[in-house]
Scaffold this active site. Structure first.
Site, mmCIF file in Angstrom:
data_model
loop_
_atom_site.group_PDB
_atom_site.id
_atom_site.type_symbol
_atom_site.label_atom_id
_atom_site.label_comp_id
_atom_site.label_asym_id
_atom_site.label_seq_id
_atom_site.Cartn_x
_atom_site.Cartn_y
_atom_site.Cartn_z
ATOM 1 N N CYS A 274 0.801 -1.232 0.000
ATOM 2 C CA CYS A 274 0.000 0.000 0.000
ATOM 3 C C CYS A 274 0.830 1.277 0.000
ATOM 4 O O CYS A 274 0.278 2.371 -0.029
ATOM 5 C CB CYS A 274 -0.944 -0.023 1.190
ATOM 6 S SG CYS A 274 -1.814 -1.593 1.277
ATOM 7 N N HIS B 296 -2.948 8.028 6.403
ATOM 8 C CA HIS B 296 -3.171 6.759 5.713
ATOM 9 C C HIS B 296 -4.583 6.287 6.056
ATOM 10 O O HIS B 296 -5.333 5.896 5.173
ATOM 11 C CB HIS B 296 -2.106 5.743 6.133
ATOM 12 C CG HIS B 296 -2.172 4.462 5.366
ATOM 13 N ND1 HIS B 296 -2.126 4.416 3.994
ATOM 14 C CD2 HIS B 296 -2.295 3.164 5.776
ATOM 15 C CE1 HIS B 296 -2.215 3.146 3.592
ATOM 16 N NE2 HIS B 296 -2.320 2.381 4.650
ATOM 17 N N HIS C 141 -9.700 2.152 -0.162
ATOM 18 C CA HIS C 141 -8.244 2.031 -0.101
ATOM 19 C C HIS C 141 -7.769 1.496 -1.455
ATOM 20 O O HIS C 141 -8.013 0.349 -1.793
ATOM 21 C CB HIS C 141 -7.845 1.091 1.032
ATOM 22 C CG HIS C 141 -6.362 1.015 1.259
ATOM 23 N ND1 HIS C 141 -5.460 1.748 0.503
ATOM 24 C CD2 HIS C 141 -5.620 0.295 2.149
ATOM 25 C CE1 HIS C 141 -4.232 1.474 0.931
ATOM 26 N NE2 HIS C 141 -4.304 0.604 1.918
#
Lengths: 352, 394
Positions: free
Chosen positions: B157, B288, B323
């Site tokens: 990620c 995040h 995400h």
């Protein structure tokens, strides 16, 4: 800019790491070559070991050995190149998911499927909180990691960098490479690779890791000078690209003592190498390695291992030679590799 | 001039097909979360940030021949970079333009689609190589005629945040004059089932930083920036500057973040140091903030460790886009640059209650604010933590 010395090296491949001392290389009769088993238990926690895929095992094993040799406990950066990543776990999760039609799945193989698993596991084992990067660009994955090593070395506080390349094979996914002509249809002996006139090559798994530092030691192997990545190039442009690369490093073809070429017996693409063998490097000692360790996306890290050994030991075992020219005191070695005519990499190393 | 100039950007995600539409969605709090319609999954009840364009629709929009072999991540990547190119001063990218792309899974959508076809259907074998991330990057490069320094970063990620960092370093070191950086990831059954097996997907819209948060929504996106050396700027509009970056490893667990947020703490500290800034210089943070119990707590602890009692305004935009994994760092870099340019803070959607452990509350509504300096965090599996700092072009 500081210099970059290779202070520790380690490789795992289908051949023994003692190939410089041993007379006879291992011969394989099939076109998929697995890496030789190692005494992994000797340096990896056996509880951890059981869960590790081959790529993680090989990567961690080589990392620890290279660092040990360089007497480095914790490097400042961990840079990994892997073209296909953790294929075994990816395959496991993929087949479970497809067979169960998205049923109830165990997360273990998914967790270990990401490309940065090797880099992450090395960090975890070493408790290394430093910079951590994973590159996955086909046959220049390791070259990308080397390029990053140069960038990270520009930071004056960097003392040590661990850099390496690793790729594993897996049942189905590697099998697919047979279907799209990446692997030769007919089984050949690895030692006959360069006689083959068919499409495809022999695919393998391997890992090679290196401890790099701006400080030279008495035991250092060589100096890593530079690396270049070229995604796509016509054969006709190759010579001038190499000349420019050498010029940028204040050297020229005449000063190169040996060239390590990524020839892989694929009749469709080996002419990139032939162009150089019959052209600018005609009068140079030419070496191959894929007839011994096969082809994979990170195998240029094996060539880097080979160049490091040659430059330190000042000898070139006959088994690697593609021509009959000798090179008694290798000083500058160039590595050129590509896969399927794309993702070309140039690496320059120099003796100390 | 401090930092590396950003001279162009392009984006596609569930909240917009270009910068303008994306900005309006952020401004008016319009999320892109829906149930899967394009992704052929059984899990139709799991909310995702899906781009409602099929591969054939994308191909048509890009005028690609029917028999092409682009992966979905490549189609999205090309779509975003076309916008970047159209808004740049170039008709086509100069030959010496580098390309560094981040992705977590590359073209595995093709593997899961054709896994059983390869054996008997030779026509599908063109996708065998597509599984590996470098292929998607190459296809994008091929489309735009980029032939030089091209590579792919895959650190889960944080992939595209790392691509931005490496691009900035390549320019700083003089190795490149110009580089396209960012990332692309599409929704796949592989990742949806993977995250589902980890039991970290929410069945509702994700609630980053909320005390009752119960997981993330996956999304898909592509976002790319053009970074250029000073010599290339020649009066071009500079959208902002990459002035700091930091990368560290949590070295705690393959997927979970440590309780003390060590990796995040290190990454943010390094970024501040690189930018030569103090904690009070940060005006706004794009966190995040995935909406999982573990990430948001770990990140909050790290923020408190860095900023003490004075945690700056922060928000997670995952509630808008889901995400987007390897693309998230680039997507949120673009949001950060928009925040600086427009002087706007975009809200953290679906938040109602501070988490007990830290009591931190994000920005929950759209607000005007002069923003000079943005911090953007991206953390991933494998302990990979990356923080970027963007600043106004002075």
């Amino acid at each position: 800019m500081s210099k970059i010395y290779i202070n520790g090296i380690s490789s795992v491949s289908p051949q023994s790491e003692d190939i410089f001392e041993e007379e006879n290389p291992l011969v394989y009769k099939e076109n998929t070559l697995t890496a030789l088993d190692q005494d992994y238990k000797s340096i990896i926690n056996s509880m951890m070991l059981r869960r590790m895929s081959k790529a993680v095992k090989m990567g961690l094993y080589c990392s620890k050995k290279a660092l040990l040799e360089a007497e480095v406990e914790i490097p400042d950066a961990i840079l990994v190149g892997t073209g296909q990543g953790c294929m075994q776990d990816t395959e496991k999760f993929m087949t479970n998911m497809l067979e169960s039609e998205e049923g109830l799945l165990s997360p273990t193989s998914f967790i270990q499927s990401t490309h940065n698993t090797v880099g992450g596991q090395i960090a975890l084992d070493l408790k290394c909180k430093g910079y951590n990067m994973t590159f996955t660009q086909n046959s220049v994955s390791f070259e990308s990691a080397l390029l990053d090593a140069i960038l990270q070395m520009e930071d004056e506080s960097t003392q040590n960098i661990l850099v390496g390349g690793v790729d594993e094979t897996s049942q189905e996914f590697t099998g697919f490479q047979r279907l799209d002509a990446q692997i030769k249809k007919e089984n050949i002996s690895n030692l006959d690779l360069y006689k083959s006139e068919s499409s495809g090559t022999i695919i393998s798994e391997s890992a090679a890791f290196f401890s790099l530092a701006p400080e030279k030691k008495a035991s250092s192997y060589a100096e890593f000078k530079d690396v270049e990545i070229i995604n796509s190039i016509e054969i006709s442009g190759l010579n001038s690209k190499i000349e420019l690369f050498l010029k940028r490093n204040n050297t020229s073809v005449s000063e190169i003592d040996a060239v390590i070429l990524g020839r892989n017996g694929d009749a469709r693409f080996d002419h990139y190498y032939e162009e150089l063998q019959n052209g600018m490097f005609l009068a140079k000692c030419q070496l191959g390695f894929k007839h011994l360790v096969g082809e994979n996306n990170a195998v240029s890290s094996y060539a880097f291992w080979l160049a490091s050994k040659i430059l330190k030991e000042k000898q070139i075992p006959e088994i690697f030679k593609l021509n009959t020219l000798n090179c008694s005191a290798p000083g500058k070695v160039l590595i050129y590799n590509q896969y399927l005519g794309r993702n070309h990499g140039l690496i320059l190393l120099q003796s100390l | 001039m401090k930092g590396i100039a950003v001279t162009g950007m392009g984006i596609i995600s569930a909240i917009g097909r270009d910068i303008e539409e994306t900005h309006l969605s952020l401004k008016y709090g319009k999320n892109g979360i829906s149930f899967p319609e394009i992704l052929p999954t059984k899990h139709k009840d799991l909310p995702v940030g899906e781009i409602k364009l099929s591969n054939s629709e994308l191909s048509e929009l890009l005028n690609l021949p029917e028999d092409h072999s682009y992966t979905r991540a490549a189609l999205l990547g090309i779509y975003a970079i076309k916008e970047l190119l159209e808004n740049s001063a170039y008709d086509q990218f100069p030959e010496d333009t580098g390309f560094i792309s981040g992705t977590s899974i590359g073209g595995i959508d093709m593997t899961e689609k054709h896994f059983y076809d390869y054996k008997n259907n030779p026509e599908k074998r063109k996708y065998i190589q597509a599984q590996h991330p470098g292929y998607t990057t190459e296809k994008i490069a091929e489309y735009f005629g980029l032939n030089g320094m091209i590579t792919t970063i895959s650190t889960a990620c944080s992939s595209s945040a790392n691509a931005i960092m490496m691009g900035a370093q390549m320019i700083e070191s003089g190795k490149l004059m110009r580089v396209i950086v960012g990332g692309s990831d599409c929704l796949t059954k592989f990742t949806l089932n993977g995250f589902n097996s980890l039991k970290i997907l929410s069945t509702k819209n994700s609630r980053p930083f909320d005390n009752a948060r119960d997981g993330l929504n996956l999304g898909e996106a592509a976002g790319y920036l053009m970074l250029e050396a000073e010599d290339c700027i020649n009066g071009k509009t500079v959208l902002g500057r990459v002035s700091g970056y930091g990368n560290a490893n949590d070295a705690f667990h393959q997927t979970a973040s440590s309780e003390n947020g060590e990796g995040a703490f290190q990454a943010i500290s390094k970024a501040l140091k690189k930018a030569n800034l103090s904690t009070t210089d940060i005006d706004f943070i794009n966190a995040h903030g995935t909406g999982t119990k573990n990430n948001d707590l770990s990140e909050s602890v790290a923020l408190k460790r860095i900023f003490g009692d004075k945690v700056p305004y922060f928000s997670s935009t995952k509630g808008f886009t889901g995400h987007t994994l390897g693309a998230a760092g680039a997507v949120e870099a673009i949001f950060s640059l928009l925040a600086i340019q427009k002087g706007e803070m975009f809200p953290n959607l679906n938040f109602s209650t501070e988490m007990l452990e830290t009591g931190l509350g994000p920005v929950t509504g759209f607000q005007k604010k002069n923003i000079n300096t943005m911090l953007s965090n991206s953390f991933g599996f494998g302990g990979n933590c990356t923080s970027l700092i963007f600043q106004r072009n002075e």
